[in-house]
Design a protein around this motif. Sequence first.
Motif, PDB file in Angstrom:
ATOM      1  N   GLY A 113      16.504 -26.906 -14.152  1.00 35.04           N
ATOM      2  CA  GLY A 113      17.476 -26.516 -13.137  1.00 35.04           C
ATOM      3  C   GLY A 113      18.898 -26.782 -13.587  1.00 35.04           C
ATOM      4  N   CYS A 114      19.130 -27.934 -14.212  1.00 33.38           N
ATOM      5  CA  CYS A 114      20.466 -28.261 -14.721  1.00 33.38           C
ATOM      6  C   CYS A 114      20.903 -27.254 -15.785  1.00 33.38           C
ATOM      7  N   ALA A 115      20.004 -26.928 -16.711  1.00 33.79           N
ATOM      8  CA  ALA A 115      20.340 -25.971 -17.774  1.00 33.79           C
ATOM      9  C   ALA A 115      20.695 -24.606 -17.187  1.00 33.79           C
ATOM     10  N   SER A 116      19.948 -24.164 -16.191  1.00 37.83           N
ATOM     11  CA  SER A 116      20.228 -22.879 -15.549  1.00 37.83           C
ATOM     12  C   SER A 116      21.568 -22.901 -14.828  1.00 37.83           C
ATOM     13  N   LEU A 117      21.840 -24.005 -14.131  1.00 37.41           N
ATOM     14  CA  LEU A 117      23.115 -24.117 -13.421  1.00 37.41           C
ATOM     15  C   LEU A 117      24.296 -24.171 -14.383  1.00 37.41           C
ATOM     16  N   ILE A 118      24.128 -24.835 -15.487  1.00 39.46           N
ATOM     17  CA  ILE A 118      25.198 -24.901 -16.488  1.00 39.46           C
ATOM     18  C   ILE A 118      25.523 -23.490 -16.987  1.00 39.46           C
ATOM     19  N   LYS A 119      24.495 -22.696 -17.258  1.00 43.57           N
ATOM     20  CA  LYS A 119      24.721 -21.304 -17.688  1.00 43.57           C
ATOM     21  C   LYS A 119      25.429 -20.512 -16.600  1.00 43.57           C
ATOM     22  N   LEU A 120      24.968 -20.642 -15.361  1.00 38.17           N
ATOM     23  CA  LEU A 120      25.570 -19.919 -14.247  1.00 38.17           C
ATOM     24  C   LEU A 120      27.029 -20.313 -14.039  1.00 38.17           C
ATOM     25  N   LEU A 121      27.321 -21.605 -14.080  1.00 39.71           N
ATOM     26  CA  LEU A 121      28.699 -22.069 -13.886  1.00 39.71           C
ATOM     27  C   LEU A 121      29.610 -21.606 -15.017  1.00 39.71           C
ATOM     28  N   ASN A 122      29.094 -21.559 -16.226  1.00 40.50           N
ATOM     29  CA  ASN A 122      29.888 -21.029 -17.344  1.00 40.50           C
ATOM     30  C   ASN A 122      30.223 -19.554 -17.121  1.00 40.50           C
ATOM     31  N   ILE A 123      29.267 -18.798 -16.612  1.00 38.21           N
ATOM     32  CA  ILE A 123      29.511 -17.387 -16.314  1.00 38.21           C
ATOM     33  C   ILE A 123      30.549 -17.254 -15.200  1.00 38.21           C
ATOM     34  N   LEU A 124      30.373 -17.998 -14.104  1.00 38.04           N
ATOM     35  CA  LEU A 124      31.329 -17.921 -12.994  1.00 38.04           C
ATOM     36  C   LEU A 124      32.733 -18.320 -13.424  1.00 38.04           C
ATOM     37  N   SER A 125      32.837 -19.313 -14.290  1.00 41.36           N
ATOM     38  CA  SER A 125      34.165 -19.773 -14.707  1.00 41.36           C
ATOM     39  C   SER A 125      34.878 -18.754 -15.583  1.00 41.36           C
ATOM     40  N   SER A 126      34.131 -17.872 -16.229  1.00 43.77           N
ATOM     41  CA  SER A 126      34.759 -16.888 -17.108  1.00 43.77           C
ATOM     42  C   SER A 126      35.099 -15.577 -16.398  1.00 43.77           C
ATOM     43  N   GLU A 127      34.626 -15.410 -15.165  1.00 44.42           N
ATOM     44  CA  GLU A 127      34.878 -14.176 -14.428  1.00 44.42           C
ATOM     45  C   GLU A 127      36.334 -14.104 -13.970  1.00 44.42           C
ATOM     46  N   THR A 128      36.914 -12.924 -14.058  1.00 45.37           N
ATOM     47  CA  THR A 128      38.298 -12.720 -13.609  1.00 45.37           C
ATOM     48  C   THR A 128      38.350 -11.995 -12.266  1.00 45.37           C
ATOM     49  N   GLU A 129      37.203 -11.578 -11.775  1.00 47.32           N
ATOM     50  CA  GLU A 129      37.072 -10.954 -10.454  1.00 47.32           C
ATOM     51  C   GLU A 129      36.167 -11.846  -9.599  1.00 47.32           C
ATOM     52  N   PRO A 130      36.286 -11.762  -8.272  1.00 42.14           N
ATOM     53  CA  PRO A 130      35.396 -12.559  -7.416  1.00 42.14           C
ATOM     54  C   PRO A 130      33.932 -12.262  -7.723  1.00 42.14           C
ATOM     55  N   ALA A 131      33.142 -13.314  -7.797  1.00 45.87           N
ATOM     56  CA  ALA A 131      31.717 -13.186  -8.090  1.00 45.87           C
ATOM     57  C   ALA A 131      30.973 -14.329  -7.415  1.00 45.87           C
ATOM     58  N   HIS A 132      29.706 -14.102  -7.113  1.00 48.40           N
ATOM     59  CA  HIS A 132      28.869 -15.172  -6.568  1.00 48.40           C
ATOM     60  C   HIS A 132      27.414 -14.906  -6.949  1.00 48.40           C
ATOM     61  N   ARG A 133      26.626 -15.967  -6.872  1.00 41.95           N
ATOM     62  CA  ARG A 133      25.187 -15.883  -7.056  1.00 41.95           C
ATOM     63  C   ARG A 133      24.548 -16.803  -6.024  1.00 41.95           C
ATOM     64  N   THR A 134      23.401 -16.356  -5.520  1.00 41.37           N
ATOM     65  CA  THR A 134      22.671 -17.134  -4.524  1.00 41.37           C
ATOM     66  C   THR A 134      21.341 -17.545  -5.137  1.00 41.37           C
ATOM     67  N   ILE A 135      21.048 -18.838  -5.054  1.00 38.05           N
ATOM     68  CA  ILE A 135      19.820 -19.369  -5.639  1.00 38.05           C
ATOM     69  C   ILE A 135      19.007 -20.097  -4.571  1.00 38.05           C
ATOM     70  N   SER A 136      17.713 -20.135  -4.754  1.00 35.70           N
ATOM     71  CA  SER A 136      16.828 -20.836  -3.820  1.00 35.70           C
ATOM     72  C   SER A 136      16.927 -22.337  -4.046  1.00 35.70           C
ATOM     73  N   VAL A 137      16.741 -23.073  -2.963  1.00 35.26           N
ATOM     74  CA  VAL A 137      16.805 -24.533  -2.999  1.00 35.26           C
ATOM     75  C   VAL A 137      15.472 -25.068  -2.489  1.00 35.26           C
ATOM     76  N   PHE A 138      14.950 -26.081  -3.151  1.00 34.69           N
ATOM     77  CA  PHE A 138      13.701 -26.699  -2.714  1.00 34.69           C
ATOM     78  C   PHE A 138      13.987 -27.774  -1.686  1.00 34.69           C
ATOM     79  N   ASP A 139      13.067 -27.932  -0.762  1.00 30.84           N
ATOM     80  CA  ASP A 139      13.151 -29.010   0.208  1.00 30.84           C
ATOM     81  C   ASP A 139      13.065 -30.328  -0.563  1.00 30.84           C
ATOM     82  N   PRO A 140      14.013 -31.247  -0.373  1.00 29.92           N
ATOM     83  CA  PRO A 140      13.998 -32.495  -1.145  1.00 29.92           C
ATOM     84  C   PRO A 140      12.755 -33.347  -0.912  1.00 29.92           C
TER      85      PRO A 140
END
Length: 127
Positions: free
Chosen positions: A13-40
């Motif tokens: 999960g951390c590795a996937s989030l790191i990739k996603l955050l790197n992508i979001l940080s490089s975007e010059t236009e508004p962008a979002h992604r929605t991911i599922s969350v597990f019940d703790p």
Amino acid sequence: MYGGWHFTADGIGCASLIKLLNILSSETEPAHRTISVFDPQEVGADRIFGDHDLRLDVPAKLRLGNDLDGTGSIGFAADVFAMPLRPEDISHLLEAVKDISADHADFGVGFGKSDTIVRFWWWPKKR
């Protein structure tokens, strides 16, 4: 134990989030992604410090976005926790996720214009 929002993830999960955050940080236009969350409760993340009778509000999804103009609002609506993140927030979240993946945790970080605090914890199955 501590009110507010809490976060943990396993290594994958951390590795996937790191990739996603790197992508979001490089975007010059508004962008979002929605991911599922597990019940703790399913992984014991609600019991890191032992048993308790706390009521949990658990979103089904986490919506991460790049809030380029800084006008977004972090919060919980319906079953989604929305985190529109300013560029500096994306950087802080990226560092926090890297810390969790390196087994460094037990800290809080403020995000957004309202400085919403998210507390970061170890992945419970590693402890």
